[in-house]
Design an enzyme around this catalytic site. Structure first.
Site, PDB file in Angstrom:
ATOM      1  CG  HIS A  75     -44.486  -8.716 -44.112  1.00 16.03           C
ATOM      2  ND1 HIS A  75     -45.103  -7.513 -44.272  1.00 16.03           N
ATOM      3  CD2 HIS A  75     -43.159  -8.488 -44.306  1.00 16.03           C
ATOM      4  CE1 HIS A  75     -44.201  -6.590 -44.534  1.00 16.03           C
ATOM      5  NE2 HIS A  75     -43.009  -7.153 -44.576  1.00 16.03           N
TER       6      HIS A  75
HETATM    7  P1  TYD Z   1     -39.238  -6.715 -42.303  1.00 13.65           P
HETATM    8  O1  TYD Z   1     -40.479  -5.935 -42.055  1.00 13.65           O
HETATM    9  O2  TYD Z   1     -39.333  -8.194 -42.247  1.00 13.65           O
HETATM   10  O3  TYD Z   1     -38.583  -6.279 -43.681  1.00 13.65           O
HETATM   11  P2  TYD Z   1     -39.157  -6.360 -45.183  1.00 13.65           P
HETATM   12  O4  TYD Z   1     -40.617  -6.500 -45.105  1.00 13.65           O
HETATM   13  O5  TYD Z   1     -38.784  -5.065 -45.799  1.00 13.65           O
HETATM   14  O6  TYD Z   1     -38.509  -7.462 -45.900  1.00 13.65           O
HETATM   15  O7  TYD Z   1     -38.168  -6.209 -41.264  1.00 13.65           O
HETATM   16  C1  TYD Z   1     -36.843  -6.718 -41.208  1.00 13.65           C
HETATM   17  C2  TYD Z   1     -36.315  -6.495 -39.800  1.00 13.65           C
HETATM   18  O8  TYD Z   1     -36.269  -5.107 -39.483  1.00 13.65           O
HETATM   19  C3  TYD Z   1     -37.188  -7.139 -38.743  1.00 13.65           C
HETATM   20  O9  TYD Z   1     -36.321  -7.682 -37.760  1.00 13.65           O
HETATM   21  C4  TYD Z   1     -37.945  -6.005 -38.137  1.00 13.65           C
HETATM   22  C5  TYD Z   1     -37.023  -4.814 -38.316  1.00 13.65           C
HETATM   23  N1  TYD Z   1     -37.747  -3.559 -38.530  1.00 13.65           N
HETATM   24  C6  TYD Z   1     -37.741  -2.590 -37.534  1.00 13.65           C
HETATM   25  O10 TYD Z   1     -37.153  -2.757 -36.448  1.00 13.65           O
HETATM   26  N2  TYD Z   1     -38.402  -1.416 -37.771  1.00 13.65           N
HETATM   27  C7  TYD Z   1     -39.062  -1.178 -38.935  1.00 13.65           C
HETATM   28  O11 TYD Z   1     -39.665  -0.082 -39.112  1.00 13.65           O
HETATM   29  C8  TYD Z   1     -39.078  -2.207 -39.940  1.00 13.65           C
HETATM   30  C9  TYD Z   1     -39.804  -2.007 -41.235  1.00 13.65           C
HETATM   31  C10 TYD Z   1     -38.401  -3.358 -39.693  1.00 13.65           C
END
Ligand code: TYD
Length: 157
Positions: A75
Site C-alpha cells: 500500500h
Molecule cells: P496493514 O496496514 O494492512 O498492515 P501491513 O501494512 O503491515 O501489512 O494493517 C493490517 C490490519 O491492522 C488492518 O486491518 C488495519 C489494522 N491496523 C490498525 O488497526 N492500526 C494500525 O496502526 C495499523 C498499522 C494497522
C-alpha cells in the site's frame, strides 16, 4: 544534505546521519543512521521525533511472528510518513514512487528506512524471529491508504 539510496545498507557511508534529515525532509525513501551508544553492557539506540526522524511520532506499531514467505505492506499513504527499523532479524522493503522500484535490506537496529507519503511499499523476506518496528507521523486512518496499486498510480498523475 547527502542522501544516498542503496540496495543494501552494509556500509555506513551509504546512510544519512539522523540530524541531517532535519535540514530538509527527504523527498524519496532513504536510509537514516540513528545514534548508537556503545557500552560493554550492550548498545543503546534512541529516536526523537523531529530530531532523528523528520516528523513528530504519533504512533508506533510492530510486526512480529511473521511466517516465512509472508508479504506485508502492499500500500501507499496519502499523507502518512513512516520510519521502518529492523529491531531484530532482517527483511527487505521494496519502495516504488510510480517511476522507480528500489529495494532496501534492513538488518540492524541502528538505522532505518524513511518513507515519505505517496510511496508504495512492500515488505518481504522476513527472517525467522524478526521484528519490524514502524514509527508513523499520524494515527491510524484507513482513509489515508491506497491499497490498490492502480489507484495509487492514477493519483500520482
Ligand atoms: P496493514 O496496514 O494492512 O498492515 P501491513 O501494512 O503491515 O501489512 O494493517 C493490517 C490490519 O491492522 C488492518 O486491518 C488495519 C489494522 N491496523 C490498525 O488497526 N492500526 C494500525 O496502526 C495499523 C498499522 C494497522
Amino acid at each position: 544534505m547527502n542522501i544516498v539510496n542503496s540496495r543494501i545498507a552494509k556500509d555506513s557511508s551509504q546512510r544519512t546521519p539522523a540530524e541531517d534529515t532535519l535540514k530538509k525532509t527527504p523527498k524519496a525513501a532513504c536510509l537514516i543512521d540513528l545514534p548508537k551508544i556503545t557500552d560493554h553492557r550492550g548498545n543503546l539506540t534512541f529516536i526523537e521525533g523531529n530530531r532523528h526522524v523528520p516528523f513528530s511520532i504519533e504512533r508506533v506499531y510492530y510486526l512480529y511472528d511473521v511466517p516465512a514467505g509472508a508479504l506485508r505492506g502492499g500500500h501507499a499513504h496519502k499523507k502518512l510518513q513512516q520510519f521502518i527499523i529492523a529491531a531484530s532479524g532482517s527483511f527487505t522493503v521494496v519502495v516504488d514512487d510510480g517511476r522507480k522500484r528500489r529495494k532496501f535490506f534492513l538488518n540492524r537496529p541502528h538505522y532505518g528506512l524513511f518513507i515519505p507519503h505517496m510511496v508504495w511499499r512492500e515488505l518481504e523476506n522476513f527472517s525467522s524471529g524478526s521484528i519490524c518496528v514502524v514509527l508513523a507521523s499520524e494515527v491510524y486512518e484507513e482513509s489515508d491508504y491506497f491499497r490498490s496499486y492502480k489507484r495509487f498510480l492514477k493519483a500520482l498523475k
